[in-house]
Design an enzyme around this catalytic site. Sequence first.
Site, PDB file in Angstrom:
ATOM      1  N   SER A 146      -1.094  -6.243  76.415  1.00  0.00           N
ATOM      2  CA  SER A 146      -0.978  -5.391  76.848  1.00  0.00           C
ATOM      3  C   SER A 146      -3.199  -5.039  76.636  1.00  0.00           C
ATOM      4  CB  SER A 146      -0.944  -3.828  77.000  1.00  0.00           C
ATOM      5  OG  SER A 146      -1.694  -3.030  78.365  1.00  0.00           O
ATOM      6  N   TYR A 159       2.259   4.406  74.128  1.00  0.00           N
ATOM      7  CA  TYR A 159       2.839   2.623  74.731  1.00  0.00           C
ATOM      8  C   TYR A 159       1.074   1.794  73.660  1.00  0.00           C
ATOM      9  CZ  TYR A 159       1.766  -1.101  78.105  1.00  0.00           C
ATOM     10  OH  TYR A 159       1.849  -2.203  78.960  1.00  0.00           O
ATOM     11  N   LYS A 163       2.117  -1.154  71.409  1.00  0.00           N
ATOM     12  CA  LYS A 163       1.058  -2.504  72.071  1.00  0.00           C
ATOM     13  C   LYS A 163      -0.071  -2.825  70.486  1.00  0.00           C
ATOM     14  CE  LYS A 163       3.213  -3.466  75.377  1.00  0.00           C
ATOM     15  NZ  LYS A 163       3.893  -4.068  75.810  1.00  0.00           N
TER      16      LYS A 163
END
Length: 254
Positions: A146, A159, A163
Site C-alpha cells: 500500500s 495497517y 505494510k
Amino acid sequence: MTVPQTPSFALHRKRALVTGGSRGIGFAAAVALAQAGAEVWIAARDPQALDKAAALAAEHRLTLHPLTLDITRSREVERALTGLPDLDILVNSAGLARHQPFLEVSEENFDAVMALNLRATFFVSQRVAHRMRAAGKGGSIVHISSQMGHVGGPERSVYCASKFALEGLTRTMALELGDAGIRVNTLCPTFIETDLSRPALGDPDFRRYVLDNIKLRRLGRLEDIMGPVVFLASDAAGMITGSALLVDGGWTAT
C-alpha cells in the site's frame, strides 16, 4: 550493432497463485495474469465467493481455479500447496484493515491485522519460495502492499505498521532469494474504489481528504493495478527485485 528485443510481458506456460483472489484487487490481479496467459489459482476462505469469481471469469473465457484456503492456518497452506503444481508467480493480495485511532487500538484488532497482513504473507511466501528454489526455475513474488507502507495515515497505525513491515520483508527476501532467480517486489496502490472501500469513500470529508492527496485528482480503479501486476510477474521486470512499485497517483511524491 544489434537491435535489442523487448522482453515479453506474456505469461504463457506460467502458473500463478493469488491469495485473496475472490474479490477486489486480488480478483483483478488474477484476471490480469490469466489474460496474460498464466494458469491461475485463486485462494480465499469463502468457497461461495471463489465459485462466483471463477464463474464470472469463465463468462469472459478465462479460467481461475478456486482454492478454498485460510492462509492464516499453516497446516492448511501446507496441504494446499502440496496439491498444486510448481508455481512461477505468487501474488499475496489477502489483507485486512481495522482502522482506529492509535490510543484506541485493541489487542484483538492489532493481532488480526498482523496475523493476515504480515504473518500469513510471510509463511505463504516462505513455503512457495522453498518450492520455487527446489524447482530451479526462478519466479516472481508480488506482495500487494500500500502507499501506507511509505507514509502515515490517520487512524491507520496498525495497517501502516503491517505494510511498512511488508516493505522490509520484501527487501530481505530479495537479498536472500536472488541467487535462485526469485524476484520479490511490492505493488503499492492508493485508495482503490471497490465494494469494500466504497462505504468509507462515501463520507464526503474522507473522500475530499483522499482526493486532495492524490495528485491525479481521481480515485484508483482496479484496472490501474492490472498492468503493474503483470509487469512485475513477467520477464519484462526481469531485473527488478526488492523494489516498491507505487500506484498512488502521486500521493507519496511530496
